[in-house]
Design a protein around this motif. Structure first.
Motif, PDB file in Angstrom:
ATOM      1  N   LEU A 270       0.845  -1.203   0.000  1.00 19.76           N
ATOM      2  CA  LEU A 270       0.000   0.000   0.000  1.00 19.76           C
ATOM      3  C   LEU A 270       0.878   1.249   0.000  1.00 19.76           C
ATOM      4  O   LEU A 270       0.601   2.214  -0.708  1.00 19.76           O
ATOM      5  CB  LEU A 270      -0.938  -0.003   1.214  1.00 19.76           C
ATOM      6  CG  LEU A 270      -2.121  -0.983   1.134  1.00 19.76           C
ATOM      7  CD1 LEU A 270      -2.779  -1.163   2.497  1.00 19.76           C
ATOM      8  CD2 LEU A 270      -3.162  -0.512   0.109  1.00 19.76           C
ATOM      9  N   CYS A 271       1.949   1.238   0.799  1.00 16.26           N
ATOM     10  CA  CYS A 271       2.860   2.397   0.830  1.00 16.26           C
ATOM     11  C   CYS A 271       3.443   2.637  -0.558  1.00 16.26           C
ATOM     12  O   CYS A 271       3.528   3.772  -1.025  1.00 16.26           O
ATOM     13  CB  CYS A 271       4.016   2.163   1.802  1.00 16.26           C
ATOM     14  SG  CYS A 271       3.524   2.269   3.520  1.00 16.26           S
ATOM     15  N   ASN A 272       3.839   1.558  -1.219  1.00 17.88           N
ATOM     16  CA  ASN A 272       4.421   1.715  -2.552  1.00 17.88           C
ATOM     17  C   ASN A 272       3.391   2.162  -3.574  1.00 17.88           C
ATOM     18  O   ASN A 272       3.752   2.792  -4.572  1.00 17.88           O
ATOM     19  CB  ASN A 272       5.104   0.413  -2.995  1.00 17.88           C
ATOM     20  CG  ASN A 272       6.526   0.356  -2.490  1.00 17.88           C
ATOM     21  OD1 ASN A 272       7.383   1.088  -2.966  1.00 17.88           O
ATOM     22  ND2 ASN A 272       6.781  -0.456  -1.491  1.00 17.88           N
ATOM     23  N   ALA A 273       2.149   1.830  -3.329  1.00 14.54           N
ATOM     24  CA  ALA A 273       1.097   2.294  -4.254  1.00 14.54           C
ATOM     25  C   ALA A 273       1.030   3.821  -4.203  1.00 14.54           C
ATOM     26  O   ALA A 273       0.995   4.498  -5.239  1.00 14.54           O
ATOM     27  CB  ALA A 273      -0.240   1.676  -3.883  1.00 14.54           C
ATOM     28  N   VAL A 274       1.029   4.358  -2.989  1.00 13.40           N
ATOM     29  CA  VAL A 274       0.970   5.825  -2.850  1.00 13.40           C
ATOM     30  C   VAL A 274       2.235   6.449  -3.421  1.00 13.40           C
ATOM     31  O   VAL A 274       2.176   7.429  -4.179  1.00 13.40           O
ATOM     32  CB  VAL A 274       0.813   6.235  -1.364  1.00 13.40           C
ATOM     33  CG1 VAL A 274       0.923   7.735  -1.220  1.00 13.40           C
ATOM     34  CG2 VAL A 274      -0.504   5.751  -0.814  1.00 13.40           C
ATOM     35  N   SER A 275       3.388   5.875  -3.082  1.00 13.56           N
ATOM     36  CA  SER A 275       4.656   6.444  -3.580  1.00 13.56           C
ATOM     37  C   SER A 275       4.677   6.453  -5.094  1.00 13.56           C
ATOM     38  O   SER A 275       5.087   7.432  -5.710  1.00 13.56           O
ATOM     39  CB  SER A 275       5.849   5.618  -3.104  1.00 13.56           C
ATOM     40  OG  SER A 275       5.921   5.684  -1.725  1.00 13.56           O
ATOM     41  N   TYR A 276       4.218   5.355  -5.681  1.00 15.74           N
ATOM     42  CA  TYR A 276       4.240   5.264  -7.143  1.00 15.74           C
ATOM     43  C   TYR A 276       3.353   6.347  -7.746  1.00 15.74           C
ATOM     44  O   TYR A 276       3.748   7.042  -8.681  1.00 15.74           O
ATOM     45  CB  TYR A 276       3.776   3.879  -7.598  1.00 15.74           C
ATOM     46  CG  TYR A 276       3.856   3.679  -9.098  1.00 15.74           C
ATOM     47  CD1 TYR A 276       5.050   3.300  -9.695  1.00 15.74           C
ATOM     48  CD2 TYR A 276       2.739   3.876  -9.909  1.00 15.74           C
ATOM     49  CE1 TYR A 276       5.139   3.111 -11.073  1.00 15.74           C
ATOM     50  CE2 TYR A 276       2.815   3.689 -11.289  1.00 15.74           C
ATOM     51  CZ  TYR A 276       4.013   3.301 -11.865  1.00 15.74           C
ATOM     52  OH  TYR A 276       4.089   3.118 -13.222  1.00 15.74           O
ATOM     53  N   LEU A 277       2.169   6.482  -7.160  1.00 17.58           N
ATOM     54  CA  LEU A 277       1.227   7.482  -7.666  1.00 17.58           C
ATOM     55  C   LEU A 277       1.860   8.871  -7.600  1.00 17.58           C
ATOM     56  O   LEU A 277       1.782   9.652  -8.548  1.00 17.58           O
ATOM     57  CB  LEU A 277      -0.033   7.430  -6.796  1.00 17.58           C
ATOM     58  CG  LEU A 277      -1.337   7.863  -7.409  1.00 17.58           C
ATOM     59  CD1 LEU A 277      -1.618   7.068  -8.670  1.00 17.58           C
ATOM     60  CD2 LEU A 277      -2.464   7.673  -6.405  1.00 17.58           C
ATOM     61  N   ASP A 278       2.509   9.150  -6.484  1.00 19.33           N
ATOM     62  CA  ASP A 278       3.088  10.486  -6.315  1.00 19.33           C
ATOM     63  C   ASP A 278       4.335  10.683  -7.177  1.00 19.33           C
ATOM     64  O   ASP A 278       4.598  11.804  -7.630  1.00 19.33           O
ATOM     65  CB  ASP A 278       3.372  10.751  -4.827  1.00 19.33           C
ATOM     66  CG  ASP A 278       2.065  10.946  -4.076  1.00 19.33           C
ATOM     67  OD1 ASP A 278       1.054  11.306  -4.722  1.00 19.33           O
ATOM     68  OD2 ASP A 278       2.024  10.728  -2.843  1.00 19.33           O
ATOM     69  N   GLU A 279       5.061   9.595  -7.416  1.00 21.79           N
ATOM     70  CA  GLU A 279       6.207   9.721  -8.333  1.00 21.79           C
ATOM     71  C   GLU A 279       5.710   9.862  -9.762  1.00 21.79           C
ATOM     72  O   GLU A 279       6.263  10.613 -10.555  1.00 21.79           O
ATOM     73  CB  GLU A 279       7.115   8.487  -8.226  1.00 21.79           C
ATOM     74  CG  GLU A 279       7.938   8.457  -6.961  1.00 21.79           C
ATOM     75  CD  GLU A 279       8.624   7.122  -6.779  1.00 21.79           C
ATOM     76  OE1 GLU A 279       9.751   6.971  -7.255  1.00 21.79           O
ATOM     77  OE2 GLU A 279       8.022   6.221  -6.176  1.00 21.79           O
ATOM     78  N   PHE A 280       4.661   9.125 -10.078  1.00 24.61           N
ATOM     79  CA  PHE A 280       4.101   9.102 -11.424  1.00 24.61           C
ATOM     80  C   PHE A 280       3.565  10.482 -11.815  1.00 24.61           C
ATOM     81  O   PHE A 280       3.675  10.887 -12.966  1.00 24.61           O
ATOM     82  CB  PHE A 280       2.978   8.053 -11.453  1.00 24.61           C
ATOM     83  CG  PHE A 280       2.462   7.720 -12.823  1.00 24.61           C
ATOM     84  CD1 PHE A 280       3.221   6.953 -13.694  1.00 24.61           C
ATOM     85  CD2 PHE A 280       1.208   8.154 -13.247  1.00 24.61           C
ATOM     86  CE1 PHE A 280       2.748   6.626 -14.967  1.00 24.61           C
ATOM     87  CE2 PHE A 280       0.728   7.831 -14.506  1.00 24.61           C
ATOM     88  CZ  PHE A 280       1.498   7.066 -15.369  1.00 24.61           C
ATOM     89  N   ARG A 281       2.990  11.194 -10.827  1.00 23.83           N
ATOM     90  CA  ARG A 281       2.391  12.492 -11.128  1.00 23.83           C
ATOM     91  C   ARG A 281       3.248  13.649 -10.601  1.00 23.83           C
ATOM     92  O   ARG A 281       2.765  14.762 -10.441  1.00 23.83           O
ATOM     93  CB  ARG A 281       0.990  12.577 -10.504  1.00 23.83           C
ATOM     94  CG  ARG A 281       0.971  12.313  -9.013  1.00 23.83           C
ATOM     95  CD  ARG A 281      -0.357  12.542  -8.372  1.00 23.83           C
ATOM     96  NE  ARG A 281      -0.523  13.940  -8.006  1.00 23.83           N
ATOM     97  CZ  ARG A 281       0.128  14.555  -7.025  1.00 23.83           C
ATOM     98  NH1 ARG A 281       1.015  13.904  -6.282  1.00 23.83           N
ATOM     99  NH2 ARG A 281      -0.098  15.807  -6.767  1.00 23.83           N
TER     100      ARG A 281
END
Ligand code: 6PG
Length: 474
Positions: free
Chosen positions: A421-432
């Motif tokens: 779940l933490c990586n999901a948020v990190s990915y989203l924030d890195e992606f955008r």
């Protein structure tokens, strides 16, 4: 004797189930196992008019119609090379070997190239669905020579699961493409399972739900947009009574999980290709960390834990976790599909992501109603560069990302391990990310190693004499 349609080498659970599935569909199958006792046992337990036992590879290959089709259902790795070595002298030009195990795609590429020199086709066939799938309809990912595939296609399509009346079997691409896609399937499987396990931790330790509540929650989730094989079995798992002690079995199962390696391969390939599949990788490392039981126990004593506070509104909490799980799942699948998209370019495989999503809709471990939406996303023109850019998924992410953030902050503040779940948020924030901080990384690299840097206002690469930074060292 009428010639047989196909030979299966390896009659343990998966091989035997697949052989019987083919036999049920009217194909004449020859079965061989290195240990004759296994073959005898299979014939005793599952006699079938279309399944003929063989105790000698020579006899098996002699009995096959041409071009001969021999499917290996054996342990990946060295055993595959050993059986190929035995088979090659018994085959002739135009014949084919199919490898239905979880072989590493680079091994499949190597074997395909080697056998091509002898005019023998080698098909790397990803098969998912476990024993039940193999017996009654798996999802099948065949890769290799397209012409050779055509001659085995009727068999594979007949035994595959069906979704919307289409077989969950489709030619994936040349050489190792089938096994590559199976590897990514498994990576997604790891991430999906990890997300469910983290949702369980949140629901149990912050939500305060019992196993019976959890069974009910997962069952209700399975009636909605999360409907999937994995959510369905999870609901059932919480209901299961312990047959050796009191209470539910789940509470007696050791809190450490193994892996055979396909998720790890996906992570390694992603790093090599330069694709971020952090959720899949975190699912692999979560299993690794789970194995350090003694160290975990010691650290639990030594590292202060935050006080866990139970959620006051249980219903709202469960709804928030559901939305977080769903959003996390979108991001995990987006990562997996990005990896396949990149591999398609890298190896020139021309992968059809819409078709791949469509054959994941039934039969396999990650089958889910959600794969219909992924199929639509990749069938659209122009194709999205990432699943996240698809209109439907974008709207779901925008609707639910607050729940994902809330689930992550709740888990973190309560000291629960929720890496996916933490990586999901990190990915989203890195992606955008409007600001990724990489300007500072460039400056540091140029400062300590004269690696040069790029500018926002002019083309080219530059080097700067970093006077202040170097002065600060004295
Ligand atoms: C499938 C599964 C299967 C895999 C198991 C165990 O698609 O049917 O992916 O191929 O072997 O799930 O994998 P791990 O031992 O790595 O968890």
């Amino acid at each position: 004797m009428t010639k047989l349609d196909i030979g299966i080498v390896g009659l343990s659970v998966m091989g035997r189930s697949l052989a019987l599935n083919m036999a049920d569909h009217g194909f004449k199958v020859g079965g061989y196992n290195r240990s004759a006792a296994v073959t005898q046992q299979v014939m005793r337990d599952h006699p079938h008019e279309n399944l003929t036992p063989f105790y000698d590879l020579n006899r098996l290959t002699d009995a096959l119609s041409r071009p001969r089709k021999v499917m290996l259902m054996i342990q990946a790795g060295k055993p595959v090379d050993a059986v190929i070595e035995q088979l090659v002298p018994l085959l002739e030009e135009g014949d084919m070997i199919l490898d239905g195990g979880n072989s590493f795609f680079e091994d499949t590429r190597r074997r395909a190239a080697l056998l091509a020199e002898k005019g023998i086709h080698y098909l790397g066939v990803g098969i998912s669905g476990g024993e039940e799938g193999a017996r009654f309809g798996p999802s099948i990912m065949p890769g290799g020579n397209a012409g050779a595939y055509e001659s085995v296609r009727p068999i594979l399509e007949a035994i595959a699961a069906r979704a919307m009346d289409e077989p969950c079997c489709s030619y994936i691409g040349p050489d190792g493409a089938g096994h590559y896609v199976k590897m990514v399937h498994n990576g997604i499987e790891y991430a999906d399972m990890q997300l469910i396990a983290e949702s369980y931790l949140l629901l149990k330790y912050v939500g305060g739900f019992t196993n019976q509540d959890l069974a009910h929650i997962f069952k209700s989730w399975n009636d909605g947009e999360l409907h999937s094989y994995l959510i369905g079995i999870t609901a059932g798992i919480f209901r299961e009574a312990d047959d050796l002690a009191d209470g539910e079995l789940i509470d007696r199962i050791k809190d450490s999980a193994k892996q055979k390696g396909t998720g790890r391969w996906a992570s390694i390939e992603a790093l090599k290709q330069g694709v971020d599949i952090s959720m899949i990788t975190s699912a692999c490392t979560a299993r690794i960390m789970s194995n350090h039981l003694d160290e975990r126990e010691k650290a639990w004593e030594l590292i202060h834990s935050p006080a866990v506070s139970l959620s006051p509104d249980k219903e709202a909490f469960a709804a928030m976790v559901r939305e977080a799980l769903y959003t996390g799942k979108i991001i995990a699948y987006a990562q997996g599909f990005s990896l396949m998209q990149d591999a398609s370019r890298l190896y020139g495989w021309n992968l059809d992501l819409g078709k791949i999503a469509s054959i994941f809709r039934a039969g396999c471990i990650i089958q889910a109603v959600f794969l219909n939406d992924i199929t639509h996303a990749f069938e659209a023109e122009p194709k999205p560069e990432s699943l996240i850019f698809d209109r439907f998924f974008l709207s779901r992410i925008n609707e639910h990302q607050d729940s994902l953030r809330q689930a992550v902050s709740t888990g973190v503040m309560n000291g629960l391990p929720i890496p996916a779940l933490c990586n999901a948020v990190s990915y989203l924030d890195e992606f955008r990310a409007k600001a990724a901080g990489a300007n500072l990384i460039q400056a540091q690299r140029d400062c300590f190693g004269a690696h040069t840097y790029e500018r926002t206002d002019r083309e080219g690469v530059f080097h700067h004499e970093w006077r202040w930074a170097n002065d600060n060292q004295h």
